[in-house]
Design a protein around this motif. Structure first.
Motif, short mmCIF file in Angstrom:
data_model
loop_
_atom_site.label_atom_id
_atom_site.label_comp_id
_atom_site.label_asym_id
_atom_site.label_seq_id
_atom_site.Cartn_x
_atom_site.Cartn_y
_atom_site.Cartn_z
N ASN A 5 0.82 -1.22 0.00
CA ASN A 5 0.00 0.00 0.00
C ASN A 5 0.85 1.27 0.00
N ASP A 6 2.04 1.21 0.60
CA ASP A 6 2.90 2.39 0.70
C ASP A 6 4.06 2.39 -0.29
N ALA A 7 4.24 1.29 -1.00
CA ALA A 7 5.39 1.17 -1.90
C ALA A 7 5.23 2.04 -3.14
N THR A 8 6.35 2.55 -3.63
CA THR A 8 6.32 3.33 -4.88
C THR A 8 6.67 2.44 -6.07
N HIS A 9 7.39 1.35 -5.82
CA HIS A 9 7.77 0.40 -6.85
C HIS A 9 7.46 -1.02 -6.37
N ASP A 10 7.34 -1.94 -7.31
CA ASP A 10 7.09 -3.33 -6.93
C ASP A 10 7.71 -4.29 -7.93
N PHE A 11 7.75 -5.55 -7.51
CA PHE A 11 8.19 -6.64 -8.38
C PHE A 11 6.96 -7.40 -8.83
N ILE A 12 7.01 -7.98 -10.03
CA ILE A 12 5.91 -8.78 -10.56
C ILE A 12 6.38 -10.23 -10.66
N GLU A 53 1.75 3.17 -10.93
CA GLU A 53 1.06 4.36 -11.45
C GLU A 53 -0.26 4.62 -10.73
N GLU A 54 -1.05 3.56 -10.55
CA GLU A 54 -2.40 3.72 -9.99
C GLU A 54 -2.76 2.47 -9.19
N ALA A 96 1.54 1.49 -19.55
CA ALA A 96 0.84 1.12 -18.32
C ALA A 96 0.16 -0.23 -18.49
N VAL A 97 0.40 -1.13 -17.53
CA VAL A 97 -0.17 -2.49 -17.58
C VAL A 97 -0.88 -2.75 -16.27
N ASN A 98 -2.11 -3.31 -16.33
CA ASN A 98 -2.85 -3.70 -15.13
C ASN A 98 -2.38 -5.08 -14.68
N VAL A 99 -2.02 -5.20 -13.39
CA VAL A 99 -1.54 -6.47 -12.84
C VAL A 99 -2.31 -6.73 -11.55
N PHE A 100 -2.78 -7.98 -11.36
CA PHE A 100 -3.48 -8.33 -10.12
C PHE A 100 -2.51 -8.27 -8.94
N ILE A 101 -3.02 -7.86 -7.78
CA ILE A 101 -2.15 -7.63 -6.62
C ILE A 101 -1.56 -8.91 -6.05
N ASN A 102 -2.16 -10.08 -6.34
CA ASN A 102 -1.58 -11.31 -5.80
C ASN A 102 -0.27 -11.68 -6.49
N ARG A 103 0.08 -11.02 -7.59
CA ARG A 103 1.34 -11.27 -8.28
C ARG A 103 2.40 -10.23 -7.91
N LEU A 104 2.08 -9.28 -7.05
CA LEU A 104 3.00 -8.19 -6.74
C LEU A 104 3.70 -8.38 -5.40
N LYS A 105 4.92 -7.84 -5.35
CA LYS A 105 5.73 -7.85 -4.13
C LYS A 105 6.36 -6.47 -4.02
N PRO A 106 6.24 -5.81 -2.88
CA PRO A 106 6.80 -4.45 -2.76
C PRO A 106 8.32 -4.46 -2.85
N ALA A 107 8.85 -3.43 -3.50
CA ALA A 107 10.31 -3.26 -3.60
C ALA A 107 10.77 -2.33 -2.49
N HIS A 121 15.89 0.87 -0.76
CA HIS A 121 17.31 0.69 -1.02
C HIS A 121 17.54 0.01 -2.36
N LEU A 122 16.70 -0.95 -2.69
CA LEU A 122 16.83 -1.68 -3.95
C LEU A 122 16.49 -0.78 -5.13
N ILE A 123 15.51 0.10 -4.95
CA ILE A 123 15.13 1.03 -6.03
C ILE A 123 16.28 1.97 -6.33
N LEU A 124 16.91 2.50 -5.31
CA LEU A 124 18.03 3.41 -5.50
C LEU A 124 19.21 2.68 -6.16
N PHE A 125 19.44 1.42 -5.81
CA PHE A 125 20.54 0.64 -6.40
C PHE A 125 20.29 0.40 -7.88
N ASN A 126 19.03 0.09 -8.28
CA ASN A 126 18.71 -0.19 -9.68
C ASN A 126 18.69 1.06 -10.53
N GLN A 127 18.48 2.22 -9.95
CA GLN A 127 18.42 3.45 -10.73
C GLN A 127 19.82 3.96 -11.08
N LYS A 128 20.85 3.54 -10.36
CA LYS A 128 22.22 4.03 -10.62
C LYS A 128 22.85 3.32 -11.76
#
Length: 153
Positions: free
Chosen positions: A90-97, A117-118, A132-143, A146-153
């Protein structure tokens, strides 16, 4: 039975098994058939002349009564299981599928991280490859952040 016979043992086996199941056991005062079926077996010689049987012992009668009282269990309802959704999603800005396709060994089970996005009650709109792709929440895992910052560099 111990002497060699021209008849095959497979033809003799049913008679031997019938004898074992109808043999009276003195220590329990019953036959194995009485434990399983609740009554004695009708042997081939007794089908035309009924044999006199002693009544089953108190233990066998109690077992028969108990088995008559056994009721089948209720069927299981497997459809009522709740899907686990990580509360941090609910609070994550990024996630894994989760990738459910067939993969070679040592392949990571999740792809990403992807930007959220939404949010909807049962699905999230995720930014994947500039669309933009719709994905069911049972396939998502919050990122994690620290991992987001590592992948952006």
């Amino acid at each position: 039975m111990c002497t060699p016979s021209p008849i095959s043992w497979s033809r003799e086996l049913p008679v031997i098994l019938l004898g074992l199941r109808s043999a009276h056991k003195a220590d329990v005062d019953a036959t194995p058939a009485q434990f399983v079926y609740g009554t004695t077996l009708s042997l081939p010689g007794e089908m035309f002349e009924p044999a006199e049987h002693s009544s089953p012992s108190e233990f066998v009668q109690q077992l028969i009564n108990t088995m008559h009282k056994v009721k089948p269990t209720d069927t299981a309802h497997h459809t009522k299981r709740e899907v686990f959704v990580n509360p941090a999603l609910n609070d994550a800005t990024h996630d894994f599928i989760r990738n459910d396709t067939a993969k070679p060994s040592l392949t990571p089970p999740y792809d990403g991280p992807f930007k959220i996005e939404e949010r909807n009650p049962k699905s999230y709109k995720i930014q994947i490859c500039n669309r933009a792709v719709n994905v069911f929440i049972n396939r998502l895992k919050p990122a994690s952040k620290h991992l987001i910052l590592f992948n952006q560099k």
